[in-house]
Scaffold this motif. Structure first.
Motif, PDB file in Angstrom:
ATOM      1  N   GLN A   1     -18.474  34.676  -2.674  1.00 57.92           N
ATOM      2  CA  GLN A   1     -17.021  34.798  -2.669  1.00 57.92           C
ATOM      3  C   GLN A   1     -16.387  33.485  -2.234  1.00 57.92           C
ATOM      4  OE1 GLN A   1     -15.382  38.606  -1.043  1.00 57.92           O
ATOM      5  NE2 GLN A   1     -17.450  38.760  -0.220  1.00 57.92           N
ATOM      6  N   SER A   2     -15.220  33.242  -2.766  1.00 57.35           N
ATOM      7  CA  SER A   2     -14.463  32.063  -2.347  1.00 57.35           C
ATOM      8  C   SER A   2     -13.955  32.258  -0.923  1.00 57.35           C
ATOM      9  CB  SER A   2     -13.272  31.839  -3.281  1.00 57.35           C
ATOM     10  OG  SER A   2     -12.372  32.929  -3.197  1.00 57.35           O
TER      11      SER A   2
ATOM     12  N   LEU B   1     -11.549  34.993  -5.004  1.00 64.29           N
ATOM     13  CA  LEU B   1     -10.569  35.916  -4.436  1.00 64.29           C
ATOM     14  C   LEU B   1      -9.149  35.366  -4.488  1.00 64.29           C
ATOM     15  CD1 LEU B   1     -12.657  36.976  -1.337  1.00 64.29           C
ATOM     16  CD2 LEU B   1     -12.225  38.326  -3.395  1.00 64.29           C
ATOM     17  N   ASN B   2      -9.043  34.055  -4.579  1.00 65.95           N
ATOM     18  CA  ASN B   2      -7.716  33.448  -4.614  1.00 65.95           C
ATOM     19  C   ASN B   2      -6.966  33.763  -5.905  1.00 65.95           C
ATOM     20  OD1 ASN B   2      -7.588  32.070  -2.011  1.00 65.95           O
ATOM     21  ND2 ASN B   2      -9.396  31.027  -2.803  1.00 65.95           N
ATOM     22  N   LEU B   3      -7.687  34.169  -6.932  1.00 66.98           N
ATOM     23  CA  LEU B   3      -7.022  34.566  -8.177  1.00 66.98           C
ATOM     24  C   LEU B   3      -6.134  35.786  -7.973  1.00 66.98           C
ATOM     25  CD1 LEU B   3      -9.936  34.117 -10.745  1.00 66.98           C
ATOM     26  CD2 LEU B   3      -7.968  32.611 -10.377  1.00 66.98           C
ATOM     27  N   VAL B   4      -6.523  36.654  -7.036  1.00 68.89           N
ATOM     28  CA  VAL B   4      -5.755  37.880  -6.824  1.00 68.89           C
ATOM     29  C   VAL B   4      -4.995  37.904  -5.499  1.00 68.89           C
ATOM     30  CG1 VAL B   4      -7.174  39.298  -8.341  1.00 68.89           C
ATOM     31  CG2 VAL B   4      -7.770  39.128  -5.921  1.00 68.89           C
TER      32      VAL B   4
ATOM     33  N   GLY C   1      -3.914  43.413   1.809  1.00 68.49           N
ATOM     34  CA  GLY C   1      -4.817  42.337   1.391  1.00 68.49           C
ATOM     35  C   GLY C   1      -6.261  42.806   1.319  1.00 68.49           C
ATOM     36  N   TYR C   2      -6.691  43.551   2.338  1.00 66.06           N
ATOM     37  CA  TYR C   2      -8.056  44.077   2.325  1.00 66.06           C
ATOM     38  C   TYR C   2      -8.254  45.077   1.184  1.00 66.06           C
ATOM     39  CZ  TYR C   2      -9.552  41.812   6.600  1.00 66.06           C
ATOM     40  OH  TYR C   2      -9.917  40.876   7.528  1.00 66.06           O
TER      41      TYR C   2
ATOM     42  N   GLU D   1     -10.854  46.183  -3.957  1.00 68.23           N
ATOM     43  CA  GLU D   1     -10.759  46.569  -5.369  1.00 68.23           C
ATOM     44  C   GLU D   1     -11.322  45.471  -6.269  1.00 68.23           C
ATOM     45  OE1 GLU D   1      -6.578  47.376  -5.738  1.00 68.23           O
ATOM     46  OE2 GLU D   1      -6.784  49.394  -4.878  1.00 68.23           O
ATOM     47  N   HIS D   2     -11.054  44.221  -5.916  1.00 64.47           N
ATOM     48  CA  HIS D   2     -11.521  43.105  -6.745  1.00 64.47           C
ATOM     49  C   HIS D   2     -13.040  42.963  -6.708  1.00 64.47           C
ATOM     50  CE1 HIS D   2     -10.980  39.481  -9.087  1.00 64.47           C
ATOM     51  NE2 HIS D   2     -11.695  38.790  -8.212  1.00 64.47           N
ATOM     52  N   ILE D   3     -13.638  43.095  -5.542  1.00 63.70           N
ATOM     53  CA  ILE D   3     -15.098  42.905  -5.473  1.00 63.70           C
ATOM     54  C   ILE D   3     -15.868  44.147  -5.915  1.00 63.70           C
ATOM     55  CG2 ILE D   3     -14.938  41.138  -3.691  1.00 63.70           C
ATOM     56  CD1 ILE D   3     -16.024  43.261  -1.706  1.00 63.70           C
TER      57      ILE D   3
END
Length: 94
Positions: free
Chosen positions: A21-22, A56-59, A81-82, A87-89
């Motif tokens: 992850q970024s 993660l910075n994309l979202v 944020g969490y 949801e993203h990961i």
């Protein structure tokens, strides 16, 4: 930092899929310059070694900063944020 990170990933990657992850951007430009450099290194390492890189910075960021929607202090994620992070990961999890 880079050597330790690579050592850890190299040790666990034969045992499982690795998703890198970024590092999240912040609300401070001077910090974000170093974070962007670190994220480029992490992305290059992930791609070069067959791992996925989750940016993660994309979202969670907009216009080069952690979005105020997802933080109360420009550094740490808030509840929303969490939720977005999770949801993203989730797409990368079995």
């Amino acid at each position: 930092l880079q050597r330790n990170y690579i050592k850890i990933v190299s040790a666990i990657s034969p045992l499982m899929d690795v998703h890198i992850q970024s590092v999240l951007l912040t609300g401070k430009e001077h910090r974000n310059q170093k974070i962007k450099q670190l994220n480029r290194m992490l992305n290059d390492y992930a791609v070069g070694n067959g791992h996925s890189f989750i940016d993660l910075n994309l979202v969670l960021s907009e216009e080069g900063f952690l979005s105020p929607r997802y933080t109360n202090d420009g550094l740490h994620l808030n509840g929303l944020g969490y939720k977005v992070w999770g949801e993203h990961i989730s797409a990368y999890l079995p």
